[in-house]
Scaffold this active site. Structure first.
Site, mmCIF file in Angstrom:
data_model
loop_
_atom_site.group_PDB
_atom_site.id
_atom_site.type_symbol
_atom_site.label_atom_id
_atom_site.label_comp_id
_atom_site.label_asym_id
_atom_site.label_seq_id
_atom_site.Cartn_x
_atom_site.Cartn_y
_atom_site.Cartn_z
ATOM 1 N N GLU A 176 -8.106 4.031 8.184
ATOM 2 C CA GLU A 176 -9.489 4.519 8.361
ATOM 3 C C GLU A 176 -10.008 4.432 9.794
ATOM 4 O O GLU A 176 -11.032 3.804 10.049
ATOM 5 C CB GLU A 176 -10.437 3.712 7.447
ATOM 6 C CG GLU A 176 -10.099 3.840 5.985
ATOM 7 C CD GLU A 176 -11.065 3.073 5.076
ATOM 8 O OE1 GLU A 176 -11.954 2.382 5.589
ATOM 9 O OE2 GLU A 176 -10.910 3.159 3.854
ATOM 10 N N GLU A 291 -4.521 5.408 -3.067
ATOM 11 C CA GLU A 291 -5.608 4.620 -3.681
ATOM 12 C C GLU A 291 -6.334 5.434 -4.754
ATOM 13 O O GLU A 291 -7.563 5.400 -4.865
ATOM 14 C CB GLU A 291 -6.609 4.159 -2.597
ATOM 15 C CG GLU A 291 -5.952 3.412 -1.456
ATOM 16 C CD GLU A 291 -6.935 2.825 -0.439
ATOM 17 O OE1 GLU A 291 -8.149 2.768 -0.716
ATOM 18 O OE2 GLU A 291 -6.468 2.411 0.639
HETATM 19 C C1 XIL Z 1 -11.441 -2.468 -1.248
HETATM 20 C C2 XIL Z 1 -11.132 -3.445 -2.374
HETATM 21 O O1 XIL Z 1 -10.814 -2.714 -3.539
HETATM 22 C C3 XIL Z 1 -12.313 -4.342 -2.592
HETATM 23 O O2 XIL Z 1 -12.005 -5.337 -3.553
HETATM 24 C C4 XIL Z 1 -12.723 -5.023 -1.278
HETATM 25 O O3 XIL Z 1 -13.913 -5.761 -1.469
HETATM 26 C C5 XIL Z 1 -12.919 -3.996 -0.170
HETATM 27 O O4 XIL Z 1 -11.781 -3.176 -0.072
HETATM 28 N N1 XIL Z 1 -10.229 1.846 1.198
HETATM 29 C C6 XIL Z 1 -9.249 0.912 1.424
HETATM 30 C C7 XIL Z 1 -9.172 -0.284 0.543
HETATM 31 O O5 XIL Z 1 -8.383 1.136 2.278
HETATM 32 O O6 XIL Z 1 -8.659 -1.413 1.219
HETATM 33 C C8 XIL Z 1 -10.498 -0.620 -0.053
HETATM 34 O O7 XIL Z 1 -10.305 -1.700 -0.983
HETATM 35 C C9 XIL Z 1 -11.101 0.584 -0.740
HETATM 36 C C10 XIL Z 1 -11.318 1.698 0.245
#
Ligand code: XIL
Length: 387
Positions: A176, A291
């Site tokens: 990101e 994801e």
């Molecule tokens: C999120 C987790 O699911 C949460 O538990 C945490 O509080 C924050 O991070 N993009 C990403 C992930 O790359 O690492 C994120 O995960 C969700 C969005």
């Protein structure tokens, strides 16, 4: 992530744990006893038949809390991602304190069950996502500060990627780090790391990862490229330019990670997304869906209706991803609704219809039964061309 949200998540999980996982264990056991081999084959089996790796994100504490849940993970997944346990703040909360235990447990679980691991994430180009001490070091500034920062980042990547060298098949090296609103010509997100180190931190991260993990696929991972809102259409162009520039500088990036947190209230334009994937592939890059889940907070609370829409959106999305032969991997962000981050305090959204019904973002329900989304995913894998 604030301390409050960490505490909140733990609290939320305890509630879900008692209600969801215990019942889930029973449902899973009866499913295994009653089902034929074909009925119980996990998503990994359908994916593997087409040369695709399927898996889900997990947390060490959840695997330890329920043998039934752990069994489901092993049955469904060929690969697991650590949802939070391999993030830098989790591994090195202070410069002299390392806490790899949870990450180690995930890797040990994977090894015990013959699963691969996706690494998430070596560096996150966004303020608030790196250890506090590291960001403070960056803010202290000066040329000496920049050198210290580079040394810390390089040491972190070497330690982490080196430690799990045998287990990790692909690494989100950088997460990101593109943001159009920050107004830079190169699309980079503004951060202390960028201010102090300059844009070359990205090249250094990939090159260091290449040395430390010679066999892993090195991934740039980002969100907001999947759907049809104008900023997402623009982000696709930014991602392509960014990846092209990395390639032309000889930076060893090998894949784009499509996060795929899909939004229920947005159009999905299959043709333009397919074109985007083709362009990624024509840079010589693989594609990993990293994801996947659905945000259904704008849909009616009715479970049948939400599950129908969620299944349909995921199937249309996966059909496009899997039609592109550069797509090697599909990972969902969790496996079941009860443990999704969307249902944790700090992340829960107010539903448009005012109801307090929990989100249903994933292929298994809170009792670990297969939802229509599970069947839609199995179908998408079955309909996919082999690679
Ligand atoms: C999120 C987790 O699911 C949460 O538990 C945490 O509080 C924050 O991070 N993009 C990403 C992930 O790359 O690492 C994120 O995960 C969700 C969005």
């Amino acid at each position: 992530m604030s301390d409050a949200s960490v505490t909140g998540e733990k609290h939320g999980l305890r509630t879900v744990d008692r209600r969801g996982l215990l019942v889930g264990g029973l449902a899973l056991l009866s499913g295994i006893q009653a089902g034929s081999g074909a009925e119980t084959a996990g998503l990994k089996t359908f994916a593997a038949a087409k040369g695709v790796r399927f898996g889900g994100a997990v947390q060490a504490r959840d695997l330890a809390a329920s043998a039934a849940y752990a069994g489901l993970v092993a049955q469904e997944c060929a690969v697991i991602t650590a949802e939070n346990d391999m993030k830098w703040p989790a591994l090195q909360p202070e410069p002299d304190r390392r806490t790899p235990e949870a990450a180690d447990r995930i890797v040990a679980f994977a090894r015990a069950h013959g699963l691969a691991v996706r690494g998430h994430t070596l560096v996150w180009g966004q303020d608030g996502r790196m250890p506090k001490w590291f960001e403070a070091m960056a803010r202290s500034g000066g040329p000496a500060g920049a050198r210290a920062l580079e040394a810390q980042m390089v040491a972190h990547i070497r330690d982490l990627a080196g430690r799990y060298r045998e287990a990790i098949v692909s690494w989100d090296v950088v997460n990101e780090t593109l943001e159009a609103r920050d107004g830079r010509g190169d699309g980079l997100r503004r951060s202390v790391l960028l201010d102090v180190f300059g844009p070359s931190w990205i090249d250094v991260a990939f090159r260091t990862a290449r040395d430390a993990a010679p066999d892993a696929t090195l991934v740039y991972n980002d969100y907001g490229t999947e759907q049809a809102k104008p900023w997402k259409v623009q982000k696709r162009t930014m991602v392509l330019r960014f990846l092209e520039a990395l390639k032309s500088r000889g930076v060893p990036v090998q894949a784009f990670g499509v996060q795929a947190h899909l939004a229920g209230d947005e159009a999905f334009d299959a043709r333009s997304f397919a074109t985007f994937l083709r362009e990624i592939a024509s840079l010589g890059l693989a594609i990993e869906v990293t994801e996947l889940d659905v945000d259904d907070h704008t849909w009616p609370a009715d479970i049948g209706e939400r599950d129908r829409r969620g299944a349909e959106l995921i199937e249309r999305f996966l059909d496009v991803c899997l039609a592109e032969r550069a797509t090697t991997t599909v990972v969902t962000w969790g496996l079941g609704d009860a443990l999704s981050y969307q249902n944790r305090p700090g992340w829960r959204k107010v539903r448009s219809d005012g109801s307090t019904a929990p989100a249903r973002p994933l292929p298994f329900d809170a009792e670990w039964r297969r939802k229509p989304m599970w069947h839609a995913m199995a179908r998408a894998f079955q309909n996919a061309p082999a690679r």
